[in-house]
Design an enzyme around this catalytic site. Structure first.
Site, mmCIF file in Angstrom:
data_model
loop_
_atom_site.group_PDB
_atom_site.id
_atom_site.type_symbol
_atom_site.label_atom_id
_atom_site.label_comp_id
_atom_site.label_asym_id
_atom_site.label_seq_id
_atom_site.Cartn_x
_atom_site.Cartn_y
_atom_site.Cartn_z
ATOM 1 C CG ASP A 1 -0.287 0.001 2.523
ATOM 2 O OD1 ASP A 1 0.936 0.281 2.573
ATOM 3 O OD2 ASP A 1 -0.959 -0.260 3.525
ATOM 4 C CG ASP B 1 -6.105 -5.359 2.055
ATOM 5 O OD1 ASP B 1 -6.681 -4.649 1.220
ATOM 6 O OD2 ASP B 1 -5.841 -4.961 3.207
ATOM 7 C CB CYS C 1 -11.157 -26.525 8.105
ATOM 8 S SG CYS C 1 -9.627 -25.616 7.875
ATOM 9 C CB CYS D 1 -6.143 -25.578 8.365
ATOM 10 S SG CYS D 1 -6.687 -25.487 10.086
ATOM 11 C CB CYS E 1 -9.291 -28.342 11.159
ATOM 12 S SG CYS E 1 -9.945 -26.706 11.575
ATOM 13 C CG HIS F 1 -9.293 -22.462 11.405
ATOM 14 N ND1 HIS F 1 -9.803 -23.502 10.666
ATOM 15 C CD2 HIS F 1 -10.339 -21.612 11.642
ATOM 16 C CE1 HIS F 1 -11.099 -23.300 10.477
ATOM 17 N NE2 HIS F 1 -11.444 -22.166 11.051
HETATM 18 ZN ZN LIG Z 1 -8.943 -25.282 10.059
#
Ligand SMILES: [Zn+2]
Length: 369
Positions: free
Chosen positions: A89, A263, A301, A303, A306, A332
């Site tokens: 930015d 963003d 999920c 990730c 998880c 996550h």
């Molecule tokens: Zn997750």
């Protein structure tokens, strides 16, 4: 070609943004690496979460550690160990959101006090171009005047005037090799001023365009209306950037209105407050009902949090202020928003964004945390 649209679904677009450090499939969510770090996360984790482009903050990097130091160490990518695309930015948003630190705004630039040590500082279009060239980002943003919601029409009009004057000068400034420069349109929710700003900025000709001065405190429905009528005024063949939106609903709403990149600090900021974004809505892990809960944050999920840890364990980490808890929640939340964005992209390609959006938000509305 810098930007190519590969599919559309209503006003929504799927495409590819080509930068000096690689291609970015759009719609794209940009995790924010304010101080050359996506808070608590390793760049490899950020990439594995699905991020293809990061945002860096010129304001912060200019003051700490300084763009000349980063340039000496090979540029921002090399400095922070991220070899993918980076958008920086201009620093204008930080300056104008820290209104108490502003000493003067004039046709040449803005004079303010550094938030780090109170020392006098000044941003001009030429300086922010030079700083972003030193950082070596793939996309540099123009210095703009970003007023908060609710200012007078006169103040909004002056913001539009200065934003154009500064964009004209920054367009002529030197840039890093291969660096793209995006212009920013201001004008708040005022249709006439927003249209004027878009007309003036697009007439200058930039590689992409941002809608600035939205999501700054105005009512959400008014903001979405403004996106709906202003996005089509931007050139269709250039990428469109909505600055500062990152909640699941907001992301899907701006994508549906023709925005390509966005963003937000939300995924990591929520992580630090013990909150998880899930397909069942936001979960506040401090809540006692998770104390003995063996389920993961979100069963859908994949990730690293998880696939391995329970809500009960993460709640324990959060309550004990263990750093791992903060990291797992940030990781996550980032996965969740990047998966959501990738899902939206696939849905646009399949011509079923409306169905995808309804399904993605259905669970979120049912189970408040
Ligand atoms: Zn997750």
């Amino acid at each position: 070609m810098t930007f190519q649209i590969t599919a559309t679904d209503g006003a929504a677009r799927a495409g590819v943004l080509r930068t000096a450090h690689g291609e970015v499939p759009t719609p794209a969510f940009m995790p924010v690496g304010t101080k050359a770090s996506v808070k608590t996360l390793h760049p490899d984790e950020v990439r594995e979460a699905g991020a293809r482009i990061l945002l860096g903050n010129t304001y912060h990097l200019h003051f700490r550690p300084g763009a000349d130091l980063i340039a000496e160490l090979g540029g921002l990518q090399s400095f922070m160990g991220w070899d993918g695309p980076i958008l920086t930015d201009s620093g204008g948003f930080q300056v104008f959101s820290l209104r108490d630190t502003i000493a003067a705004v004039d046709d040449e630039g803005v004079t303010f006090r550094s938030v780090y040590d109170g020392s006098p500082a000044r941003f001009t279009p030429e300086l922010v171009a030079e700083v972003q060239a030193q950082l070596g980002s793939d996309v540099a943003m123009c210095l703009d005047v970003c007023p908060p919601a609710g200012v007078s029409r006169a103040e909004l009009s002056e913001a539009v005037r200065l934003t154009t004057a500064w964009a004209m000068r920054q367009r002529e400034a030197a840039r890093a090799p291969g660096q793209l420069v995006f212009g920013i349109a201001q004008g708040g929710l005022d249709r006439e001023l927003r249209e004027r700003s878009i007309e003036e900025i697009t007439a200058l000709g930039f590689d992409g365009y941002a809608l600035g001065g939205l999501s700054v405190g105005e009512p959400r429905p008014d903001m979405l209306d403004a996106v709906a009528w202003s996005a089509p005024l931007l050139p269709a063949e250039r990428p469109r950037y909505f600055m500062g939106i990152g909640d699941p609903e907001g992301i899907l709403e701006v994508i549906a209105r023709g925005i390509d990149v966005f963003d937000c600090v939300l995924p990591t900021r929520l992580g630090r407050t013990g909150t998880a974004l899930t397909s069942h809505g936001r979960l506040n892990l401090r809540n006692a009902r998770f104390a003995r809960e063996p389920a993961p944050l979100d069963e859908r999920c994949r990730c690293p949090a998880c696939t391995r840890f329970s809500r009960a364990y993460i709640r324990h980490l959060v309550n004990q202020q263990e750093l791992l808890g903060l990291r797992l929640l940030s990781l996550h939340n980032l996965h969740y928003l990047l998966d959501l964005t990738a899902g939206a992209r696939a849905a646009i390609e399949a011509g079923r964004l409306a169905d995808f959006t309804r399904d993605a938000l259905a669970g979120a509305a049912q189970e408040p945390s």
